[in-house]
Design a protein around this motif. Structure first.
Motif, PDB file in Angstrom:
ATOM      1  N   ARG A   1      -6.429  11.007  18.069  1.00  0.00           N
ATOM      2  CA  ARG A   1      -6.376  12.358  17.420  1.00  0.00           C
ATOM      3  C   ARG A   1      -7.752  12.772  17.066  1.00  0.00           C
ATOM      4  O   ARG A   1      -8.528  12.064  16.643  1.00  0.00           O
ATOM      5  N   LEU A   2      -7.726  14.210  17.706  1.00  0.00           N
ATOM      6  CA  LEU A   2      -9.020  14.886  17.663  1.00  0.00           C
ATOM      7  C   LEU A   2      -9.335  15.582  16.752  1.00  0.00           C
ATOM      8  O   LEU A   2      -8.162  16.093  16.107  1.00  0.00           O
ATOM      9  N   SER A   3     -10.354  15.710  15.881  1.00  0.00           N
ATOM     10  CA  SER A   3     -10.421  16.550  14.852  1.00  0.00           C
ATOM     11  C   SER A   3     -11.738  17.542  15.097  1.00  0.00           C
ATOM     12  O   SER A   3     -12.570  17.404  15.917  1.00  0.00           O
ATOM     13  N   CYS A   4     -11.592  18.602  14.626  1.00  0.00           N
ATOM     14  CA  CYS A   4     -12.581  19.874  14.720  1.00  0.00           C
ATOM     15  C   CYS A   4     -12.822  20.445  13.274  1.00  0.00           C
ATOM     16  O   CYS A   4     -11.797  20.911  12.865  1.00  0.00           O
ATOM     17  N   THR A   5     -14.023  20.763  12.665  1.00  0.00           N
ATOM     18  CA  THR A   5     -14.338  21.003  11.345  1.00  0.00           C
ATOM     19  C   THR A   5     -15.484  21.792  11.744  1.00  0.00           C
ATOM     20  O   THR A   5     -16.461  21.480  12.174  1.00  0.00           O
ATOM     21  N   PRO A   6     -15.327  23.209  11.005  1.00  0.00           N
ATOM     22  CA  PRO A   6     -16.709  24.150  10.936  1.00  0.00           C
ATOM     23  C   PRO A   6     -17.452  23.789  10.107  1.00  0.00           C
ATOM     24  O   PRO A   6     -17.048  23.333   9.040  1.00  0.00           O
ATOM     25  N   SER A   7     -18.887  23.725  10.481  1.00  0.00           N
ATOM     26  CA  SER A   7     -19.715  23.320   9.486  1.00  0.00           C
ATOM     27  C   SER A   7     -20.070  24.702   8.680  1.00  0.00           C
ATOM     28  O   SER A   7     -19.808  25.596   9.028  1.00  0.00           O
ATOM     29  N   GLY A   8     -20.560  24.383   7.547  1.00  0.00           N
ATOM     30  CA  GLY A   8     -20.716  25.400   6.417  1.00  0.00           C
ATOM     31  C   GLY A   8     -19.223  25.844   5.904  1.00  0.00           C
ATOM     32  O   GLY A   8     -18.252  25.032   5.890  1.00  0.00           O
ATOM     33  N   THR A   9     -19.186  26.284   4.534  1.00  0.00           N
ATOM     34  CA  THR A   9     -18.162  26.621   3.902  1.00  0.00           C
ATOM     35  C   THR A   9     -17.390  27.890   3.780  1.00  0.00           C
ATOM     36  O   THR A   9     -16.343  27.961   3.256  1.00  0.00           O
ATOM     37  N   PHE A  10     -17.924  28.724   4.672  1.00  0.00           N
ATOM     38  CA  PHE A  10     -17.436  30.199   4.530  1.00  0.00           C
ATOM     39  C   PHE A  10     -16.575  30.218   5.636  1.00  0.00           C
ATOM     40  O   PHE A  10     -15.881  31.488   5.480  1.00  0.00           O
TER      41      PHE A  10
ATOM     42  N   THR B   1      -9.519  21.726   8.730  1.00  0.00           N
ATOM     43  CA  THR B   1      -9.565  21.041  10.169  1.00  0.00           C
ATOM     44  C   THR B   1      -8.590  21.279  11.029  1.00  0.00           C
ATOM     45  O   THR B   1      -7.441  21.463  10.551  1.00  0.00           O
ATOM     46  N   LEU B   2      -8.859  21.441  12.208  1.00  0.00           N
ATOM     47  CA  LEU B   2      -8.178  21.433  13.279  1.00  0.00           C
ATOM     48  C   LEU B   2      -8.109  20.194  14.003  1.00  0.00           C
ATOM     49  O   LEU B   2      -9.031  19.628  14.231  1.00  0.00           O
ATOM     50  N   TYR B   3      -6.691  19.670  14.666  1.00  0.00           N
ATOM     51  CA  TYR B   3      -6.412  18.376  15.029  1.00  0.00           C
ATOM     52  C   TYR B   3      -5.621  18.793  16.502  1.00  0.00           C
ATOM     53  O   TYR B   3      -5.189  19.781  16.630  1.00  0.00           O
ATOM     54  N   LEU B   4      -6.042  17.710  17.197  1.00  0.00           N
ATOM     55  CA  LEU B   4      -5.003  17.634  18.422  1.00  0.00           C
ATOM     56  C   LEU B   4      -4.907  16.207  18.315  1.00  0.00           C
ATOM     57  O   LEU B   4      -5.351  15.217  18.619  1.00  0.00           O
ATOM     58  N   GLN B   5      -3.314  16.022  17.985  1.00  0.00           N
ATOM     59  CA  GLN B   5      -2.725  14.621  18.250  1.00  0.00           C
ATOM     60  C   GLN B   5      -2.393  14.493  19.578  1.00  0.00           C
ATOM     61  O   GLN B   5      -1.485  15.483  20.295  1.00  0.00           O
ATOM     62  N   MET B   6      -2.807  13.269  20.192  1.00  0.00           N
ATOM     63  CA  MET B   6      -2.475  13.115  21.885  1.00  0.00           C
ATOM     64  C   MET B   6      -1.846  11.728  21.746  1.00  0.00           C
ATOM     65  O   MET B   6      -2.257  10.974  21.489  1.00  0.00           O
ATOM     66  N   SER B   7      -0.575  11.894  22.507  1.00  0.00           N
ATOM     67  CA  SER B   7       0.274  10.767  22.736  1.00  0.00           C
ATOM     68  C   SER B   7       0.642  10.331  24.164  1.00  0.00           C
ATOM     69  O   SER B   7       0.502  11.550  24.870  1.00  0.00           O
ATOM     70  N   SER B   8       0.806   9.348  24.353  1.00  0.00           N
ATOM     71  CA  SER B   8       1.413   9.090  25.943  1.00  0.00           C
ATOM     72  C   SER B   8       0.268   9.656  26.897  1.00  0.00           C
ATOM     73  O   SER B   8       0.562  10.107  27.875  1.00  0.00           O
ATOM     74  N   LEU B   9      -0.763   9.253  26.578  1.00  0.00           N
ATOM     75  CA  LEU B   9      -2.206   9.553  27.286  1.00  0.00           C
ATOM     76  C   LEU B   9      -1.995   8.884  28.712  1.00  0.00           C
ATOM     77  O   LEU B   9      -1.589   7.968  28.879  1.00  0.00           O
TER      78      LEU B   9
ATOM     79  N   THR C   1       0.192  17.728  20.033  1.00  0.00           N
ATOM     80  CA  THR C   1       0.495  18.601  19.152  1.00  0.00           C
ATOM     81  C   THR C   1      -0.986  19.238  18.529  1.00  0.00           C
ATOM     82  O   THR C   1      -1.566  18.259  17.982  1.00  0.00           O
ATOM     83  N   ILE C   2      -1.016  20.346  18.387  1.00  0.00           N
ATOM     84  CA  ILE C   2      -2.084  20.980  17.691  1.00  0.00           C
ATOM     85  C   ILE C   2      -1.589  21.177  16.417  1.00  0.00           C
ATOM     86  O   ILE C   2      -0.662  21.836  16.155  1.00  0.00           O
ATOM     87  N   SER C   3      -2.455  21.291  15.364  1.00  0.00           N
ATOM     88  CA  SER C   3      -2.323  21.716  13.980  1.00  0.00           C
ATOM     89  C   SER C   3      -3.472  21.782  13.175  1.00  0.00           C
ATOM     90  O   SER C   3      -4.608  21.319  13.481  1.00  0.00           O
ATOM     91  N   THR C   4      -3.370  22.622  12.209  1.00  0.00           N
ATOM     92  CA  THR C   4      -4.191  22.656  11.009  1.00  0.00           C
ATOM     93  C   THR C   4      -3.958  21.850   9.786  1.00  0.00           C
ATOM     94  O   THR C   4      -2.653  21.886   9.311  1.00  0.00           O
ATOM     95  N   ASP C   5      -5.087  21.445   9.097  1.00  0.00           N
ATOM     96  CA  ASP C   5      -5.058  21.142   7.661  1.00  0.00           C
ATOM     97  C   ASP C   5      -5.781  22.238   6.826  1.00  0.00           C
ATOM     98  O   ASP C   5      -6.892  21.876   6.721  1.00  0.00           O
TER      99      ASP C   5
END
Length: 113
Positions: free
Chosen positions: A19-28, A79-87, A70-74
């Motif tokens: 599972r990959l995660s992506c978070t923007p730095s800063g709070t705005f 945070t943005l995610y990319l869940q990767m299965s059956s790689l 599966t791409i998703s956001t929390d």
């Protein structure tokens, strides 16, 4: 420009998951307000779109990853995610998140056969 920080890459055997995660730095910057995407670039190949998700809309996927990724956001974690299965070995690449013409630094995914 948005600074994006990715994590979650690594080495995995074929058939495994990451599972990959992506978070923007800063709070705005709130990811819930923008189209977000994951791209990947394999050695010697052009960067390609893997998955995209609009705010409140349906995700879209490259044919090569449909049913496996599966791409998703929390929004609570911004945070943005990319869940990767059956790689598979052909999924080996550097993976980048993208928004508003900004790229993350990339996270490497290596799938061994």
């Amino acid at each position: 420009q948005v600074q994006l920080v990715e994590s979650g890459g690594g080495l995995v055997q074929a058939g495994g998951s990451l599972r990959l995660s992506c978070t923007p730095s800063g709070t705005f910057f709130r990811i819930s307000m923008y189209d977000m995407a994951w791209y990947r670039q394999a050695p010697g190949k052009q960067r390609e779109l893997v998955a995209a998700i609009p705010p409140g809309g349906s995700a879209q996927y490259a044919d090569s990853v449909k049913g496996r990724f599966t791409i998703s956001t929390d929004n609570t974690k911004n945070t943005l995610y990319l869940q990767m299965s059956s790689l598979q070995p052909e999924d080996t690449a550097d993976y980048y998140c993208y928004v508003l013409s900004s790229w993350g630094q990339g996270t490497q995914v290596t799938v061994s056969s």
